[in-house]
Design a protein around this motif. Structure first.
Motif, PDB file in Angstrom:
ATOM      1  N   TYR A 133      10.913 -12.697 -12.822  1.00  0.00           N
ATOM      2  CA  TYR A 133      10.246 -13.613 -11.910  1.00  0.00           C
ATOM      3  C   TYR A 133       8.744 -13.626 -12.101  1.00  0.00           C
ATOM      4  CZ  TYR A 133      14.747 -13.454  -9.498  1.00  0.00           C
ATOM      5  OH  TYR A 133      16.063 -13.533  -9.194  1.00  0.00           O
ATOM      6  N   GLN A 134       8.232 -13.128 -13.257  1.00  0.00           N
ATOM      7  CA  GLN A 134       6.785 -13.069 -13.448  1.00  0.00           C
ATOM      8  C   GLN A 134       6.162 -14.459 -13.538  1.00  0.00           C
ATOM      9  OE1 GLN A 134       5.852 -10.478 -16.691  1.00  0.00           O
ATOM     10  NE2 GLN A 134       6.236  -8.594 -15.510  1.00  0.00           N
ATOM     11  N   SER A 135       6.978 -15.481 -13.876  1.00  0.00           N
ATOM     12  CA  SER A 135       6.439 -16.849 -13.897  1.00  0.00           C
ATOM     13  C   SER A 135       6.245 -17.388 -12.481  1.00  0.00           C
ATOM     14  CB  SER A 135       7.370 -17.780 -14.678  1.00  0.00           C
ATOM     15  OG  SER A 135       8.640 -17.827 -14.047  1.00  0.00           O
ATOM     16  N   LEU A 136       6.969 -16.808 -11.509  1.00  0.00           N
ATOM     17  CA  LEU A 136       6.881 -17.287 -10.127  1.00  0.00           C
ATOM     18  C   LEU A 136       5.942 -16.427  -9.278  1.00  0.00           C
ATOM     19  CD1 LEU A 136      10.625 -18.102  -9.365  1.00  0.00           C
ATOM     20  CD2 LEU A 136       8.778 -19.721  -9.773  1.00  0.00           C
ATOM     21  N   PHE A 137       5.806 -15.111  -9.617  1.00  0.00           N
ATOM     22  CA  PHE A 137       5.029 -14.212  -8.769  1.00  0.00           C
ATOM     23  C   PHE A 137       4.038 -13.403  -9.625  1.00  0.00           C
ATOM     24  CE2 PHE A 137       9.214 -14.742  -6.856  1.00  0.00           C
ATOM     25  CZ  PHE A 137       8.885 -15.163  -5.579  1.00  0.00           C
ATOM     26  N   SER A 138       2.964 -12.977  -8.986  1.00  0.00           N
ATOM     27  CA  SER A 138       2.009 -12.086  -9.641  1.00  0.00           C
ATOM     28  C   SER A 138       1.567 -11.019  -8.646  1.00  0.00           C
ATOM     29  CB  SER A 138       0.798 -12.866 -10.156  1.00  0.00           C
ATOM     30  OG  SER A 138       0.117 -13.477  -9.086  1.00  0.00           O
ATOM     31  N   LEU A 139       1.301  -9.803  -9.167  1.00  0.00           N
ATOM     32  CA  LEU A 139       0.914  -8.669  -8.323  1.00  0.00           C
ATOM     33  C   LEU A 139      -0.435  -8.145  -8.807  1.00  0.00           C
ATOM     34  CD1 LEU A 139       1.736  -6.740  -6.042  1.00  0.00           C
ATOM     35  CD2 LEU A 139       2.793  -5.283  -7.775  1.00  0.00           C
ATOM     36  N   GLU A 140      -1.439  -8.218  -7.926  1.00  0.00           N
ATOM     37  CA  GLU A 140      -2.782  -7.770  -8.278  1.00  0.00           C
ATOM     38  C   GLU A 140      -2.769  -6.252  -8.466  1.00  0.00           C
ATOM     39  OE1 GLU A 140      -5.749  -6.204  -7.250  1.00  0.00           O
ATOM     40  OE2 GLU A 140      -6.719  -7.191  -8.952  1.00  0.00           O
ATOM     41  N   GLU A 141      -3.205  -5.814  -9.637  1.00  0.00           N
ATOM     42  CA  GLU A 141      -3.004  -4.418 -10.065  1.00  0.00           C
ATOM     43  C   GLU A 141      -3.691  -3.431  -9.129  1.00  0.00           C
ATOM     44  OE1 GLU A 141      -3.712  -1.585 -14.011  1.00  0.00           O
ATOM     45  OE2 GLU A 141      -4.434  -3.650 -13.984  1.00  0.00           O
ATOM     46  N   SER A 142      -4.887  -3.740  -8.691  1.00  0.00           N
ATOM     47  CA  SER A 142      -5.642  -2.734  -7.943  1.00  0.00           C
ATOM     48  C   SER A 142      -5.386  -2.821  -6.439  1.00  0.00           C
ATOM     49  CB  SER A 142      -7.132  -2.887  -8.221  1.00  0.00           C
ATOM     50  OG  SER A 142      -7.563  -4.176  -7.836  1.00  0.00           O
ATOM     51  N   SER A 143      -5.225  -4.078  -5.889  1.00  0.00           N
ATOM     52  CA  SER A 143      -5.101  -4.224  -4.434  1.00  0.00           C
ATOM     53  C   SER A 143      -3.668  -4.238  -3.942  1.00  0.00           C
ATOM     54  CB  SER A 143      -5.794  -5.520  -3.978  1.00  0.00           C
ATOM     55  OG  SER A 143      -5.092  -6.624  -4.498  1.00  0.00           O
ATOM     56  N   GLY A 144      -2.718  -4.544  -4.847  1.00  0.00           N
ATOM     57  CA  GLY A 144      -1.327  -4.634  -4.423  1.00  0.00           C
ATOM     58  C   GLY A 144      -0.997  -5.937  -3.714  1.00  0.00           C
ATOM     59  N   ILE A 145      -1.861  -6.976  -3.872  1.00  0.00           N
ATOM     60  CA  ILE A 145      -1.605  -8.289  -3.229  1.00  0.00           C
ATOM     61  C   ILE A 145      -0.592  -9.045  -4.078  1.00  0.00           C
ATOM     62  CG2 ILE A 145      -2.596 -10.494  -2.586  1.00  0.00           C
ATOM     63  CD1 ILE A 145      -5.178  -9.058  -1.947  1.00  0.00           C
TER      64      ILE A 145
ATOM     65  N   THR B 102       0.851  -1.204   0.000  1.00  0.00           N
ATOM     66  CA  THR B 102       0.000   0.000   0.000  1.00  0.00           C
ATOM     67  C   THR B 102       0.878   1.242   0.000  1.00  0.00           C
ATOM     68  OG1 THR B 102      -0.104   0.020   2.400  1.00  0.00           O
ATOM     69  CG2 THR B 102      -1.828  -1.177   1.236  1.00  0.00           C
ATOM     70  N   VAL B 103       0.384   2.280  -0.618  1.00  0.00           N
ATOM     71  CA  VAL B 103       1.066   3.584  -0.630  1.00  0.00           C
ATOM     72  C   VAL B 103       0.037   4.659  -0.290  1.00  0.00           C
ATOM     73  CG1 VAL B 103       2.781   2.844  -2.318  1.00  0.00           C
ATOM     74  CG2 VAL B 103       0.670   3.885  -3.099  1.00  0.00           C
ATOM     75  N   CYS B 104       0.538   5.781   0.103  1.00  0.00           N
ATOM     76  CA  CYS B 104      -0.342   6.915   0.436  1.00  0.00           C
ATOM     77  C   CYS B 104      -0.246   7.963  -0.677  1.00  0.00           C
ATOM     78  CB  CYS B 104       0.061   7.538   1.775  1.00  0.00           C
ATOM     79  SG  CYS B 104      -0.173   6.425   3.151  1.00  0.00           S
ATOM     80  N   ASP B 105      -1.371   8.367  -1.223  1.00  0.00           N
ATOM     81  CA  ASP B 105      -1.406   9.372  -2.298  1.00  0.00           C
ATOM     82  C   ASP B 105      -2.673  10.192  -2.099  1.00  0.00           C
ATOM     83  OD1 ASP B 105      -2.111  10.458  -5.073  1.00  0.00           O
ATOM     84  OD2 ASP B 105      -0.067   9.684  -5.367  1.00  0.00           O
ATOM     85  N   ARG B 106      -2.539  11.483  -2.156  1.00  0.00           N
ATOM     86  CA  ARG B 106      -3.708  12.329  -1.856  1.00  0.00           C
ATOM     87  C   ARG B 106      -4.812  12.163  -2.878  1.00  0.00           C
ATOM     88  NH1 ARG B 106      -3.756  17.075  -4.828  1.00  0.00           N
ATOM     89  NH2 ARG B 106      -1.910  17.532  -6.083  1.00  0.00           N
ATOM     90  N   LEU B 107      -4.448  11.734  -4.137  1.00  0.00           N
ATOM     91  CA  LEU B 107      -5.483  11.558  -5.167  1.00  0.00           C
ATOM     92  C   LEU B 107      -6.043  10.138  -5.165  1.00  0.00           C
ATOM     93  CD1 LEU B 107      -3.892  13.540  -8.109  1.00  0.00           C
ATOM     94  CD2 LEU B 107      -5.653  14.296  -6.494  1.00  0.00           C
ATOM     95  N   GLY B 108      -5.271   9.159  -4.590  1.00  0.00           N
ATOM     96  CA  GLY B 108      -5.772   7.773  -4.515  1.00  0.00           C
ATOM     97  C   GLY B 108      -5.765   7.095  -5.871  1.00  0.00           C
ATOM     98  N   ASN B 109      -6.532   6.009  -6.013  1.00  0.00           N
ATOM     99  CA  ASN B 109      -6.682   5.257  -7.267  1.00  0.00           C
ATOM    100  C   ASN B 109      -5.327   4.821  -7.835  1.00  0.00           C
ATOM    101  OD1 ASN B 109      -9.485   5.577  -7.242  1.00  0.00           O
ATOM    102  ND2 ASN B 109      -9.289   7.610  -8.175  1.00  0.00           N
ATOM    103  N   ASN B 110      -4.477   4.209  -6.963  1.00  0.00           N
ATOM    104  CA  ASN B 110      -3.152   3.757  -7.411  1.00  0.00           C
ATOM    105  C   ASN B 110      -3.266   2.380  -8.062  1.00  0.00           C
ATOM    106  OD1 ASN B 110      -1.816   6.019  -6.291  1.00  0.00           O
ATOM    107  ND2 ASN B 110      -1.995   5.066  -4.258  1.00  0.00           N
ATOM    108  N   SER B 111      -2.369   2.096  -8.992  1.00  0.00           N
ATOM    109  CA  SER B 111      -2.233   0.759  -9.591  1.00  0.00           C
ATOM    110  C   SER B 111      -0.834   0.230  -9.306  1.00  0.00           C
ATOM    111  CB  SER B 111      -2.491   0.815 -11.101  1.00  0.00           C
ATOM    112  OG  SER B 111      -1.517   1.623 -11.742  1.00  0.00           O
ATOM    113  N   TYR B 112      -0.710  -1.133  -9.300  1.00  0.00           N
ATOM    114  CA  TYR B 112       0.562  -1.755  -8.934  1.00  0.00           C
ATOM    115  C   TYR B 112       0.999  -2.682 -10.061  1.00  0.00           C
ATOM    116  CZ  TYR B 112      -0.958  -0.237  -4.301  1.00  0.00           C
ATOM    117  OH  TYR B 112      -1.388   0.485  -3.240  1.00  0.00           O
ATOM    118  N   SER B 113       2.330  -2.831 -10.199  1.00  0.00           N
ATOM    119  CA  SER B 113       2.871  -3.747 -11.222  1.00  0.00           C
ATOM    120  C   SER B 113       4.273  -4.154 -10.841  1.00  0.00           C
ATOM    121  CB  SER B 113       2.867  -3.066 -12.604  1.00  0.00           C
ATOM    122  OG  SER B 113       3.736  -1.941 -12.589  1.00  0.00           O
ATOM    123  N   LEU B 114       4.694  -5.322 -11.372  1.00  0.00           N
ATOM    124  CA  LEU B 114       6.081  -5.792 -11.219  1.00  0.00           C
ATOM    125  C   LEU B 114       6.910  -5.126 -12.298  1.00  0.00           C
ATOM    126  CD1 LEU B 114       5.613  -9.596 -10.496  1.00  0.00           C
ATOM    127  CD2 LEU B 114       6.385  -7.839  -8.911  1.00  0.00           C
TER     128      LEU B 114
END
Length: 791
Positions: free
Chosen positions: A39-51, A22-34
């Motif tokens: 290592y994309q075959s071993l791990f995945s990052l959920e774009e909206s939740s950051g899981i 998680t990150v803090c941003d005054r505008l919100g609506n952040n997206s996440y990516s590797l």
């Protein structure tokens, strides 16, 4: 950089412990990516939740640490605020699990030792390696089976093989030990090896007598030099080692007996006296003639038979007894006389020859010596009697006899019981009263005069408790004072009724009792108590949410109770009904991940006076196994080789499979899948040991491929198959064969020396060195012809 997340080695599609970025941003609506595709075959990052999640399993022995670059981008507010982004590093450590069994440094071990080797000697050190981490790869060693004589060895946890008892080559010339190296961490992987101990011989046979004990009888008037008996021993050795000599090794008997060292004949040295010594125990030793002589012993018991020469003798010079007045037909005492002779010469009878003062109240048993009182006595008339008793041999010639005096004292009897002043006594006491609080003094009297008959001892008698079930909490002092000796509880028992007993110390004792009633006064002091000290429930793995049990607590006070689970990491799996105490699962459970859970349930008791009390109980929840794991072989493919002349049956390979289930679900059985190649082999269904079943001929078939199926014993069995390649090695079992059975050639006379006459050809079905051959002349004209050995 985010903190390191621990991931189990073989975990798949599981959410990491640092699962949400998680990150803090005054505008919100952040997206996440590797930010990296490595290592994309071993791990995945959920774009909206950051899981952050894993996509595949891991192998710590290959890679034990990953570093990922994660980028987050906000959506901005174009055209005034363009999108902005930042990145962070995530470090992931792979935690080891025990997935590698130990490996011995040798397939088998051989060691030699001499029989009777010093005990506790270390004769061999076994070693094994394990690529797992030290905590999981730590290995202990154990002997799991052995052949005859194998119980003479012990193996400590570090692999040292010790001798713990003597080994005997005559029992076993060689001893096979099957040793297992096992991890100390679950799932306790193991490997086995064979240790062969060869026992070297030494001279170790002692002379042996056929019997451990011999018996012989002689008359006590046997003259010196008289024969007692003859003994002989045997020795399993031969020659000088079996040449025996006999000796007496008991010093106490050397003055009375002797033994011929060659024949073993035992004779007397002097006269014997049965009254002095009735039995002699001789130790006879046979010693062999070995360089280091060995010996064996036996016991000869010589019994001396009696010649009559003794009169009866009383055991005491004077006898005395006492009896109460007013009793009759009782035994007073027993006189005893003995005769040093035996048999008929030692028989003793008794008779009463006098009483002072004269009385017919006494008698003596002719055969027993028991003096009895026939009629009652009066101590006021006479308190002392003197009896004369004679002992004699009824069948001895001449008659032998002796006499003894017996004094009888007449005692006074206790005939007055104690008396209480009242039949009922009452008292009251608070349940909070301290121990040793005095309630009441109760006194009884006794009209007897003697101190023993009039001395009174007080005790608590029968207790009646109208409600509840407990022992009497009161005790009484020697002066009759009633005191509190254990704590009271008004909620349990409100009144005690019991007897107070007064008993004198006379013989026989006399007693009296009175009733005591004690009323207990209330004091608020109770805490809830669970119905059990702990609870044990169970639930099947993979089962849907359900009730698994109920805990209950009670309180003698008037109160309101609420149940809750103490906060632990296990709380996420279970929930409790706060009013009823019923426990429920929230979701399905996996026994292979965790086989049991321990949770603490607390009951809160709010009393009417506002005082709150708590009680906690431990609840153990066992997860019942289901057959949801197939057996797993250590390898997908096995291979071995054997010579074509290997005997039937011979073990050639051990395979094993592991099943993570428990009980019958985790018991693995092995079988060969049907095929033509499988007919040549058998497999032990329990151990996985594969043995030969038919003879091989490499020239017919030089390899075999068989399939082994491992099946568990669950209600719905699961299985796994692996393949095994067996190569047949050649032996020299075929003779060379000429291409033609006969060769004919014609040459002219005067043919020059060295001229070729014929070209011979032969074949051999064996291969490599076994298939090579050479030519030679075995008979014929050696002086005229020669053959090239190679061509």
């Amino acid at each position: 950089m985010y903190s390191i997340a621990d991931v189990l080695q073989d975990q798949y599609q599981c959410q990491l412990q640092c699962s949400s970025l998680t990150v803090c941003d005054r505008l919100g609506n952040n997206s996440y990516s590797l930010n990296s595709s490595v290592y994309q075959s071993l791990f995945s990052l959920e774009e909206s939740s950051g899981i952050l999640s894993s996509n595949d399993s891991f192998d710590r022995e290959n890679i034990d640490f990953y570093v990922l670059v994660v980028m987050t981008t906000d959506r901005g507010n174009p055209p005034f605020d363009p999108p902005l982004s930042s990145s962070a590093c995530v470090a992931i450590e792979i935690i080891d699990i025990n997935d590698n069994p130990p490996q011995f440094t040798s397939d088998n071990y051989e060691v030699s030792l001499e029989e009777q080797t010093l005990l506790l000697s270390a004769i061999l050190i076994l070693t094994a390696t394990d690529p797992d981490t030290p905590a999981l790869g730590e290995t202990t060693f154990e002997i799991v089976s052995f052949t005859l004589g194998g119980d003479s060895f012990s193996l400590n946890l570090t692999g040292e093989l010790h001798v713990i008892s003597e080994v005997d080559r005559e029992v076993a010339e060689s001893i096979n030990l099957t040793v297992v190296a096992k991890n100390t961490a679950p799932p306790y992987l193991s490997a086995s090896t064979l240790v062969t101990v060869f026992v070297e011989d030494r001279n170790d046979n002692s002379p042996q007598f056929p019997l451990a004990t011999y018996q012989s009888q002689v008359l006590e008037d046997l003259p010196p030099g008289g024969e007692v008996t003859m003994l002989s021993a045997r020795d399993d050795d031969s020659g000088q080692n079996a040449l025996l000599r006999y000796s007496l090794t008991d010093n106490a008997s050397l003055s009375h007996f002797t033994i011929d060292p060659i024949t073993g004949n035992v004779t007397t040295l002097e006269g014997l006296d049965r009254e002095t010594t009735e039995e002699y125990i001789l130790v006879i030793t046979a010693t062999d003639g070995g360089l280091l002589p060995l010996s064996g012993s036996t016991v000869l018991i010589v019994t001396v038979l009696d010649v009559n020469d003794n009169a009866p003798i009383f055991s005491d010079p004077l006898y005395a007894a006492a009896t109460d007045e007013n009793v009759h037909n009782v035994e007073l005492l027993t006189v005893n006389a003995t005769d040093q002779d035996v048999g008929v010469n030692a028989q003793v009878s008794y008779s009463l020859v006098g009483v002072v003062p004269a009385s017919n109240a006494f008698t003596v048993g002719e055969d027993t010596g028991i003096i009895s009182l026939l009629t009652s006595l009066d101590s006021e008339t006479s308190f002392l009697y003197t009896l004369t008793i004679q002992a004699y041999n009824p069948n001895a010639i001449p008659l032998q006899s002796s006499s003894v005096e017996v004094t009888i004292t007449v005692l006074d009897t206790n005939d007055n019981p104690p008396i209480f002043e009242s039949n009922v006594y009452q008292a009251a006491i608070s349940e909070a009263a301290p121990l040793e609080t005095q309630l009441i003094v109760i006194v009884a009297t006794d009209d007897d005069i003697s101190s023993s008959n009039s001395n009174i001892i007080y005790s608590i008698g029968n207790t009646t408790i109208p409600t509840g079930n407990a022992s009497n909490p009161f005790s009484v002092l020697s002066n009759g004072t009633l005191i509190l000796s254990s704590n009271l509880d008004f909620e349990n028992i409100k009144r005690y009724e019991f007897d107070l007993v007064a008993m004198d110390t006379g013989s026989p004792t006399l007693s009296a009792s009175t009733q005591v009633i004690v009323y207990v006064q209330d004091h608020n002091d109770n805490t809830p108590v669970f119905s059990q000290p702990s609870y044990n429930f169970s639930v099947k793995e993979n089962a849907p949410p359900q009730m698994i049990g109920q805990v209950t607590a009670s309180d003698a006070d008037i109160s309101n109770q609420t149940y809750f689970i103490e906060e632990t990491h296990n709380v996420t799996n279970f929930v409790i009904d706060s009013e009823t105490g019923e426990l429920f699962t929230i979701g399905s459970l996996d026994r292979e991940m965790q086989s049991s859970y321990v949770i603490n349930v607390t009951v809160e008791d709010i009393g009417v006076n506002g005082v709150t009390r708590y009680a906690t109980v431990e609840v153990l929840i066992a997860i019942i196994d289901e057959n949801d794991n197939s057996p797993l072989f250590e390898s997908d493919m096995y291979g071995t080789s054997v010579f074509e002349d290997i005997p039937i049956p011979t073990p050639i390979l051990n395979i094993s499979a592991l099943d993570f289930d428990t009980g019958s679900n985790g018991v693995v059985k092995y079988s060969l899948l049907p095929s033509n190649d499988a007919l040549y082999f058998t497999i032990n269904s329990t151990t996985g040991e594969i043995s030969t079943n038919q003879n091989f001929d490499r020239e017919v078939q030089d390899s075999f491929t068989i399939e082994v199926e491992a099946t568990d014993e669950g209600d719905s069995p699961l299985s796994m198959v692996t393949a095994i390649l067996i190569l047949i090695l050649d032996i020299n079992d075929n003779n060379p064969v000429f291409v033609q059975p006969r060769y004919t050639s014609v040459i002219m006379e005067n043919t020059m020396t060295g001229t070729g006459v014929a070209m011979l050809a032969a074949t051999d079905r064996d291969i490599d060195e076994n298939g090579q051959f050479y030519f030679s002349l075995t008979e014929g004209h050696f002086d005229s012809f020669a053959v090239d050995p190679m061509s």
